[in-house]
Design a protein around this motif. Sequence first.
Motif, PDB file in Angstrom:
ATOM      1  N   TYR A 159     -44.618 -18.205 -55.383  1.00 33.97           N
ATOM      2  CA  TYR A 159     -44.465 -17.669 -54.030  1.00 33.97           C
ATOM      3  C   TYR A 159     -43.173 -18.195 -53.428  1.00 33.97           C
ATOM      4  N   GLY A 160     -42.604 -17.464 -52.513  1.00 35.62           N
ATOM      5  CA  GLY A 160     -41.378 -17.930 -51.878  1.00 35.62           C
ATOM      6  C   GLY A 160     -41.078 -17.073 -50.661  1.00 35.62           C
ATOM      7  N   ARG A 161     -39.951 -17.360 -50.030  1.00 37.62           N
ATOM      8  CA  ARG A 161     -39.613 -16.630 -48.802  1.00 37.62           C
ATOM      9  C   ARG A 161     -39.164 -15.206 -49.117  1.00 37.62           C
ATOM     10  N   ALA A 162     -39.353 -14.338 -48.125  1.00 35.86           N
ATOM     11  CA  ALA A 162     -39.190 -12.892 -48.373  1.00 35.86           C
ATOM     12  C   ALA A 162     -37.821 -12.353 -47.974  1.00 35.86           C
ATOM     13  N   GLU A 163     -36.901 -13.234 -47.545  1.00 34.64           N
ATOM     14  CA  GLU A 163     -35.647 -12.714 -46.973  1.00 34.64           C
ATOM     15  C   GLU A 163     -34.818 -11.888 -47.951  1.00 34.64           C
ATOM     16  N   SER A 164     -34.817 -12.266 -49.245  1.00 39.07           N
ATOM     17  CA  SER A 164     -34.022 -11.485 -50.221  1.00 39.07           C
ATOM     18  C   SER A 164     -34.543 -10.055 -50.298  1.00 39.07           C
ATOM     19  N   LEU A 165     -35.869  -9.963 -50.484  1.00 38.03           N
ATOM     20  CA  LEU A 165     -36.474  -8.631 -50.572  1.00 38.03           C
ATOM     21  C   LEU A 165     -36.267  -7.856 -49.276  1.00 38.03           C
ATOM     22  N   ALA A 166     -36.320  -8.582 -48.153  1.00 34.93           N
ATOM     23  CA  ALA A 166     -36.170  -7.914 -46.852  1.00 34.93           C
ATOM     24  C   ALA A 166     -34.761  -7.338 -46.693  1.00 34.93           C
ATOM     25  N   LEU A 167     -33.760  -8.119 -47.119  1.00 31.34           N
ATOM     26  CA  LEU A 167     -32.381  -7.629 -46.999  1.00 31.34           C
ATOM     27  C   LEU A 167     -32.157  -6.417 -47.915  1.00 31.34           C
ATOM     28  N   ILE A 168     -32.714  -6.494 -49.111  1.00 30.28           N
ATOM     29  CA  ILE A 168     -32.615  -5.343 -50.035  1.00 30.28           C
ATOM     30  C   ILE A 168     -33.280  -4.125 -49.385  1.00 30.28           C
ATOM     31  N   ARG A 169     -34.459  -4.375 -48.762  1.00 22.09           N
ATOM     32  CA  ARG A 169     -35.199  -3.287 -48.110  1.00 22.09           C
ATOM     33  C   ARG A 169     -34.353  -2.613 -47.022  1.00 22.09           C
ATOM     34  N   ILE A 170     -33.684  -3.429 -46.216  1.00 26.72           N
ATOM     35  CA  ILE A 170     -32.904  -2.872 -45.101  1.00 26.72           C
ATOM     36  C   ILE A 170     -31.751  -2.004 -45.642  1.00 26.72           C
ATOM     37  N   ILE A 171     -31.019  -2.537 -46.618  1.00 34.22           N
ATOM     38  CA  ILE A 171     -29.844  -1.789 -47.122  1.00 34.22           C
ATOM     39  C   ILE A 171     -30.292  -0.540 -47.886  1.00 34.22           C
ATOM     40  N   LEU A 172     -31.275  -0.701 -48.785  1.00 34.72           N
ATOM     41  CA  LEU A 172     -31.707   0.467 -49.568  1.00 34.72           C
ATOM     42  C   LEU A 172     -32.390   1.512 -48.696  1.00 34.72           C
ATOM     43  N   GLY A 173     -33.123   1.058 -47.685  1.00 36.66           N
ATOM     44  CA  GLY A 173     -33.771   2.005 -46.762  1.00 36.66           C
ATOM     45  C   GLY A 173     -32.729   2.881 -46.084  1.00 36.66           C
ATOM     46  N   SER A 174     -31.643   2.242 -45.596  1.00 37.36           N
ATOM     47  CA  SER A 174     -30.616   3.050 -44.919  1.00 37.36           C
ATOM     48  C   SER A 174     -29.895   3.965 -45.907  1.00 37.36           C
ATOM     49  N   LEU A 175     -29.601   3.432 -47.106  1.00 37.01           N
ATOM     50  CA  LEU A 175     -28.914   4.284 -48.100  1.00 37.01           C
ATOM     51  C   LEU A 175     -29.783   5.485 -48.479  1.00 37.01           C
ATOM     52  N   THR A 176     -31.092   5.237 -48.642  1.00 38.13           N
ATOM     53  CA  THR A 176     -31.992   6.335 -49.021  1.00 38.13           C
ATOM     54  C   THR A 176     -32.048   7.386 -47.915  1.00 38.13           C
ATOM     55  N   ALA A 177     -32.071   6.922 -46.661  1.00 34.51           N
ATOM     56  CA  ALA A 177     -32.084   7.879 -45.544  1.00 34.51           C
ATOM     57  C   ALA A 177     -30.830   8.757 -45.599  1.00 34.51           C
ATOM     58  N   LEU A 178     -29.675   8.133 -45.883  1.00 36.38           N
ATOM     59  CA  LEU A 178     -28.419   8.892 -45.982  1.00 36.38           C
ATOM     60  C   LEU A 178     -28.455   9.886 -47.140  1.00 36.38           C
ATOM     61  N   ILE A 179     -28.947   9.417 -48.283  1.00 41.68           N
ATOM     62  CA  ILE A 179     -29.000  10.280 -49.476  1.00 41.68           C
ATOM     63  C   ILE A 179     -29.904  11.493 -49.202  1.00 41.68           C
ATOM     64  N   LEU A 180     -31.058  11.228 -48.600  1.00 42.25           N
ATOM     65  CA  LEU A 180     -32.001  12.321 -48.329  1.00 42.25           C
ATOM     66  C   LEU A 180     -31.445  13.285 -47.284  1.00 42.25           C
ATOM     67  N   LEU A 181     -30.739  12.716 -46.307  1.00 46.59           N
ATOM     68  CA  LEU A 181     -30.102  13.563 -45.297  1.00 46.59           C
ATOM     69  C   LEU A 181     -29.105  14.514 -45.975  1.00 46.59           C
ATOM     70  N   GLY A 182     -28.417  14.006 -46.982  1.00 49.54           N
ATOM     71  CA  GLY A 182     -27.460  14.824 -47.723  1.00 49.54           C
ATOM     72  C   GLY A 182     -28.124  15.910 -48.551  1.00 49.54           C
ATOM     73  N   ARG A 183     -29.406  15.732 -48.850  1.00 40.56           N
ATOM     74  CA  ARG A 183     -30.102  16.760 -49.656  1.00 40.56           C
ATOM     75  C   ARG A 183     -30.664  17.884 -48.798  1.00 40.56           C
ATOM     76  N   LEU A 184     -30.825  17.597 -47.502  1.00 43.64           N
ATOM     77  CA  LEU A 184     -31.450  18.575 -46.606  1.00 43.64           C
ATOM     78  C   LEU A 184     -30.725  19.929 -46.630  1.00 43.64           C
ATOM     79  N   PRO A 185     -29.380  19.958 -46.536  1.00 44.67           N
ATOM     80  CA  PRO A 185     -28.713  21.274 -46.556  1.00 44.67           C
ATOM     81  C   PRO A 185     -28.843  21.990 -47.905  1.00 44.67           C
ATOM     82  N   HIS A 186     -29.165  21.238 -48.978  1.00 45.89           N
ATOM     83  CA  HIS A 186     -29.252  21.850 -50.307  1.00 45.89           C
ATOM     84  C   HIS A 186     -30.700  22.100 -50.729  1.00 45.89           C
ATOM     85  N   ALA A 187     -31.619  21.995 -49.775  1.00 48.38           N
ATOM     86  CA  ALA A 187     -33.040  22.093 -50.137  1.00 48.38           C
ATOM     87  C   ALA A 187     -33.335  23.400 -50.867  1.00 48.38           C
ATOM     88  N   GLU A 188     -32.766  24.501 -50.397  1.00 48.70           N
ATOM     89  CA  GLU A 188     -33.058  25.784 -51.045  1.00 48.70           C
ATOM     90  C   GLU A 188     -32.450  25.843 -52.449  1.00 48.70           C
TER      91      GLU A 188
END
Lengths: 194, 345
Positions: free
Chosen positions: B14-43
Amino acid sequence: MLFHMLAVACWSIPGPPTDVVQGRAEPVGTDHFLIWNRTHITPNLEWYIQPLGFWQFWGMFAPNPADADIWVDAILIYPDGSQRIAPYPRIREMGLVRKYWHEGFRKYLEYVTPDPTNPYEAEVAELRRSSLGFWLAARAVREDPSQIPSQVILRRHFRLIPPPGEPVPRDYITYEFYRTYLDQRALRAIAEAQ
Amino acid sequence: MKFFRDFDRVFFGYGRAESLALIRIILGSLTALILLGRLPHAEAWYTNQGLVPADLVRIAQPGYFLNPLASVDQLWAVQLFIVLAIVCALATTVGAFTRVATIGLFLAYVFLTHRNPFVLHSGDTLLRLALLYLAVSRCGAAYSLDRIWKLRRLKQSEADAEPEEVPLWPQRLIQFQLSVVYITTVWAKWQGYTWREGYATWYPPHLVEFERFPVPGFFDQQPFLAMATYGTLLVQLALAILVYHPSLRKWVLIAGLFLHAAIEYRFNVPYFSLIICTLFIAHYSGAEVSGWVQRTRQRLSERFPALSGSAVEPISQVSDSQTPAAVQAGSPRKRKEKHGATTKI
């Protein structure tokens, strides 16, 4: 967890070299292990790796980087015999941000080329090309609903990059790789929806 | 027996969660951007009127893939699905209902991947796997709204509360995944004659669809081609293996950052470098990441006093005793004698 790590490792190990697969060379050294992994291990892991998307392969620019610079467009033929070029999104012509969001279009073209390892290749190739042709025609109809094309010809433009030291050709060689009639009813429905 | 004890401590400790938390914050924002980029190409990408009808996926990719979107053909439904995935990505970023959000985001990404695997590149694959590891982790235990809400319920402040200890095996899986990526890519590359003969890096810059920013012409001549080709293989091998050695970790990761910065500068391989460099954080313990965040916060508040609303917490002593590197180096006490007690990123 150990099973997951083992499964992921076995799945990600590259396949045997192409020359060995195609019978042009005898397997040597680790090739025997790679063949055994591909024939005996990975098929038995599909039930675990595939459903929830644990599959992966890390052959970026491997075994050799691509040496063919390729882009694609189409010629639409109208019932009166007139023709028009329908461009496919080309990454080179885009700005920095658009490149990020349109990369999928470039990637898709890699799959339009034949895959000899797929037993359903003929059917897959036909579906891929007809889908690409129809999609390009539908885009043109959305831009100008008054004209419905009847046929589409897909063209590939390519140049081969020689090894270092040799001059890189500037011009692209163009050839037609697919021609088909288009579904008029579907295109008319798209035109009417505009 | 010592080996098994160490293995158990490293992987299931067991250990502190800050590493995973920082990864979560950066990847969460990147994923939001990537998905936003797919919206116009949905069709184009996710309906039967587009480039990849559902039948094509069924034939071209036979297997056990979960693909519920294959039965969805309405554009609005696909767009709604992507919007919901973006909501999950944003909730993941801010750490609101983190467990539900990360699981939802991972499943949404898998379903989009299986509906159309023909528009995806290595960055998408890596992101999908990273989202899996976040979904099974307690990455919302730090730097999250969940944490704030929990402390508010307990009527505690961040300064008084003890940092949460979370299972570290998801973080170890991320480290293992990085090793798999690098070792198998080196293996696959070594099968190619252009890599063995030292001129593989000649080709990608000539594929104009990959072009991004230019470099001087001599970079594409020998001996620079050989240096770049063999250098790539060496750095990737080091990132797979040597990164676990405590005294080499920092230098290997810096070399990795240089490699990926060069790729990002020169080639259009969207998001891959950003995603993999974010995962480098998994090689640091939560305590190290927390120390780095506190130091950064303190520097910022010193430079911009108007921006800092509250007093800055004192920098705590940072121990990386939870990392596999630390275990390999012996006990924390031994290491303290050898390297000093504080590790900076």
